[in-house]
Design a protein around this motif. Sequence first.
Motif, PDB file in Angstrom:
ATOM      1  N   ILE A 185       2.221  10.989  -0.770  1.00 56.60           N
ATOM      2  CA  ILE A 185       3.302  11.335  -0.266  1.00 56.60           C
ATOM      3  C   ILE A 185       3.113  11.881   1.484  1.00 56.60           C
ATOM      4  N   PHE A 186       2.849  11.027   2.571  1.00 57.56           N
ATOM      5  CA  PHE A 186       2.450  11.520   3.026  1.00 57.56           C
ATOM      6  C   PHE A 186       4.422  12.379   4.193  1.00 57.56           C
ATOM      7  N   LYS A 187       5.048  11.553   3.576  1.00 64.04           N
ATOM      8  CA  LYS A 187       6.533  11.963   4.715  1.00 64.04           C
ATOM      9  C   LYS A 187       7.340  11.285   2.759  1.00 64.04           C
ATOM     10  N   GLU A 188       8.968  11.142   3.902  1.00 62.65           N
ATOM     11  CA  GLU A 188       9.192  11.424   2.239  1.00 62.65           C
ATOM     12  C   GLU A 188      10.063   9.619   2.826  1.00 62.65           C
ATOM     13  N   PRO A 189      10.105   8.861   1.328  1.00 61.98           N
ATOM     14  CA  PRO A 189       9.849   7.283   1.631  1.00 61.98           C
ATOM     15  C   PRO A 189      10.944   7.551   1.205  1.00 61.98           C
ATOM     16  N   SER A 190      11.330   5.933   1.728  1.00 59.33           N
ATOM     17  CA  SER A 190      12.847   5.386   1.056  1.00 59.33           C
ATOM     18  C   SER A 190      13.791   5.400   0.241  1.00 59.33           C
ATOM     19  N   ALA A 191      15.112   5.124  -1.004  1.00 54.31           N
ATOM     20  CA  ALA A 191      15.218   4.777  -1.924  1.00 54.31           C
ATOM     21  C   ALA A 191      14.555   3.627  -2.262  1.00 54.31           C
ATOM     22  N   GLU A 192      14.543   2.260  -1.748  1.00 55.96           N
ATOM     23  CA  GLU A 192      14.190   1.461  -1.415  1.00 55.96           C
ATOM     24  C   GLU A 192      12.838   1.552  -2.489  1.00 55.96           C
ATOM     25  N   ILE A 193      11.951   2.388  -1.629  1.00 55.84           N
ATOM     26  CA  ILE A 193      10.086   2.473  -1.855  1.00 55.84           C
ATOM     27  C   ILE A 193      10.609   3.042  -3.349  1.00 55.84           C
ATOM     28  N   ARG A 194      11.144   4.334  -3.767  1.00 57.42           N
ATOM     29  CA  ARG A 194      10.442   4.754  -4.148  1.00 57.42           C
ATOM     30  C   ARG A 194      11.178   4.602  -5.236  1.00 57.42           C
ATOM     31  N   ALA A 195      12.158   3.390  -5.649  1.00 55.65           N
ATOM     32  CA  ALA A 195      12.433   2.400  -6.311  1.00 55.65           C
ATOM     33  C   ALA A 195      11.278   1.659  -7.261  1.00 55.65           C
ATOM     34  N   ALA A 196      11.226   0.708  -5.823  1.00 55.21           N
ATOM     35  CA  ALA A 196       9.586  -0.326  -6.080  1.00 55.21           C
ATOM     36  C   ALA A 196       8.292   0.859  -6.534  1.00 55.21           C
ATOM     37  N   ALA A 197       8.113   1.919  -6.463  1.00 53.93           N
ATOM     38  CA  ALA A 197       7.314   2.447  -6.546  1.00 53.93           C
ATOM     39  C   ALA A 197       7.267   2.475  -8.122  1.00 53.93           C
ATOM     40  N   ASP A 198       8.650   2.812  -8.750  1.00 59.95           N
ATOM     41  CA  ASP A 198       8.783   3.487  -9.809  1.00 59.95           C
ATOM     42  C   ASP A 198       8.455   1.911 -11.105  1.00 59.95           C
ATOM     43  N   THR A 199       8.856   0.953 -10.202  1.00 59.82           N
ATOM     44  CA  THR A 199       8.686  -0.412 -10.397  1.00 59.82           C
ATOM     45  C   THR A 199       7.495  -1.075 -10.849  1.00 59.82           C
ATOM     46  N   TRP A 200       6.721  -0.397  -9.967  1.00 58.50           N
ATOM     47  CA  TRP A 200       5.127  -0.752 -10.168  1.00 58.50           C
ATOM     48  C   TRP A 200       4.683  -0.164 -11.108  1.00 58.50           C
ATOM     49  N   LEU A 201       5.298   1.204 -11.352  1.00 64.10           N
ATOM     50  CA  LEU A 201       4.071   1.499 -12.395  1.00 64.10           C
ATOM     51  C   LEU A 201       4.815   1.257 -13.892  1.00 64.10           C
ATOM     52  N   ARG A 202       5.590   1.034 -13.527  1.00 62.56           N
ATOM     53  CA  ARG A 202       6.462   0.149 -15.412  1.00 62.56           C
ATOM     54  C   ARG A 202       6.046  -0.906 -15.826  1.00 62.56           C
ATOM     55  N   TRP A 203       5.861  -1.597 -14.698  1.00 57.67           N
ATOM     56  CA  TRP A 203       5.316  -3.141 -15.509  1.00 57.67           C
ATOM     57  C   TRP A 203       3.865  -3.335 -15.273  1.00 57.67           C
ATOM     58  N   SER A 205       0.508  -1.273   0.260  1.00 58.08           N
ATOM     59  CA  SER A 205       0.811   0.579   0.089  1.00 58.08           C
ATOM     60  C   SER A 205       0.724   0.864   0.064  1.00 58.08           C
ATOM     61  N   GLU A 206       2.364   1.133   1.552  1.00 58.70           N
ATOM     62  CA  GLU A 206       3.114   2.533   0.476  1.00 58.70           C
ATOM     63  C   GLU A 206       3.499   2.367  -0.439  1.00 58.70           C
ATOM     64  N   ILE A 207       3.621   1.757  -1.156  1.00 62.19           N
ATOM     65  CA  ILE A 207       4.555   1.336  -2.592  1.00 62.19           C
ATOM     66  C   ILE A 207       4.085   2.088  -3.444  1.00 62.19           C
ATOM     67  N   LYS A 208       2.423   1.820  -3.702  1.00 63.37           N
ATOM     68  CA  LYS A 208       1.285   2.558  -4.202  1.00 63.37           C
ATOM     69  C   LYS A 208       0.749   3.843  -4.287  1.00 63.37           C
ATOM     70  N   ASN A 209       0.383   4.499  -3.027  1.00 62.85           N
ATOM     71  CA  ASN A 209       0.734   6.101  -2.425  1.00 62.85           C
ATOM     72  C   ASN A 209       1.521   6.133  -3.150  1.00 62.85           C
ATOM     73  N   VAL A 210       3.190   5.579  -2.553  1.00 67.27           N
ATOM     74  CA  VAL A 210       4.123   6.492  -3.153  1.00 67.27           C
ATOM     75  C   VAL A 210       4.177   6.528  -5.243  1.00 67.27           C
ATOM     76  N   ALA A 211       3.517   5.522  -5.551  1.00 63.00           N
ATOM     77  CA  ALA A 211       3.117   5.683  -7.325  1.00 63.00           C
ATOM     78  C   ALA A 211       2.646   7.019  -7.687  1.00 63.00           C
ATOM     79  N   GLY A 212       1.379   6.758  -6.724  1.00 58.21           N
ATOM     80  CA  GLY A 212      -0.086   7.386  -7.698  1.00 58.21           C
ATOM     81  C   GLY A 212       0.388   8.935  -6.800  1.00 58.21           C
ATOM     82  N   GLY A 213       1.680   9.571  -6.203  1.00 58.71           N
ATOM     83  CA  GLY A 213       1.748  10.923  -5.409  1.00 58.71           C
ATOM     84  C   GLY A 213       1.248  10.955  -4.364  1.00 58.71           C
TER      85      GLY A 213
END
Length: 459
Positions: A105-123, A95-103
Amino acid sequence: MFGYLLLAILVLSTAAFYVGRAAGRRFVAAGGPNPHSLPGYHGLFVAIWVGVPALVLVLLWVGFQGAVIDALLVASLPPPLTGGASPAQLQLLLSEIKNVAGGLIFKEPSAEIRAAADTWLRWSEIARWAMAVVALAAMTLGLFIGRSRLAPRFRARHSVERFTSAVMILCSVIAVLVTVGIIASLVFESLEFFRFVPLHEFLFGLRWEPQIAIRPDQVAGSGAFGAVPVFLGTLLIALIAMVVAVPIGIFTAVYLVEYAGERVRSIVKPALEMLAGVPTVVYGFFAVLTVAPAIREAGGLLGLATSPNSALAAGLVMGIMIIPFISSLADDAIRAVPRALCDGSLAMGATRAETMTRVVLPAALPGIAGGILLALSRAIGETMIVVMAAGLIASLTVNPLDSVTTVTVQIVTLLIGDTAFDSPKTLAAFALGLVLFLVTLGLNVWALSIVRRYREQYD
């Protein structure tokens, strides 16, 4: 993408229909062997081959795409994020990854979460385009197969009829399974409720206060689950509504059939049927802003204690709402009575009023009873008007000027909020639903017995 694909399936299926129909017309114009099926059936055959497999494929793809991408995404995450995580924790992470992917963002996500969000959007984007390509390929293949099978003696009508029969059987099976699932869920959850609350206390208890503590630190009552006040409020409001709707609906139908001219009927009948399309929240506002204050003022003039929310206000407005159900079905039932019965009664010297009350209405009773039953079911299942005009308090009273509540309102109230589904408060909603289902089933059986008896008499 899903909406565009559905539109593409519709457009291409329509185009395939015209392609198949054109082929069928060429078979007719060729002057060879008489074609087995009409050109329209050839068109429907090709349209089915184009539209149905692609539609099923898209629905399955949409149903499983999210789960597959989530599983692949979890497998690609670094071990520090997923190591030893429970399924609930994994869902929170997704859920956190999808929230970051959808914009979101309630707090600054970690680099791993942001990378996972980009991966989720791409897939997700790859999956959507892959679905579109596969669906278009399936439609192209279906057009080729369907068109290649057409021939003058090809039994396209039989194939279309078999497909139609299969669709109707599937719909019937789905309806039956849904009904069985609803009943099973009601029974199972009700049995869980009766583990906490005895059956006799629920059915015959006189106090309904389902508020209980759901957390150790919460202050609340111990709860009381005697449902008699809820049942009594439901019956009181439904009775008031039927007292208003039944005579008005039947007399309106009689007037429109026997006494009104065509010009009056063309105005009155559509105006009545428009009442059925008015949203219930509008009726609720009408009850709160107009009917309830009028009842309070009238009660004050007569020296009667009147609650701000009353069963009378809800019942009167609900009765107005269900008039079209009774009037329209009674109108159709009266018009369906054979004219020979009316002519015979009038020939024997009976008046129009006597013919209507002693011949037409008894003969039309099955249809009228069906309309009344439909209206009663509508009254019992109404929620919005009761919430706005009658209140939420379960009172053990038959005074129509007091505030009461109904079964449906309590079901909605109990299922609102952050409440665990294993608590008596939430499970009580299923017990109420089961009782409401059994009561409605009993009313249906009773009405069918009445209809069968009169149908045997007048057939």
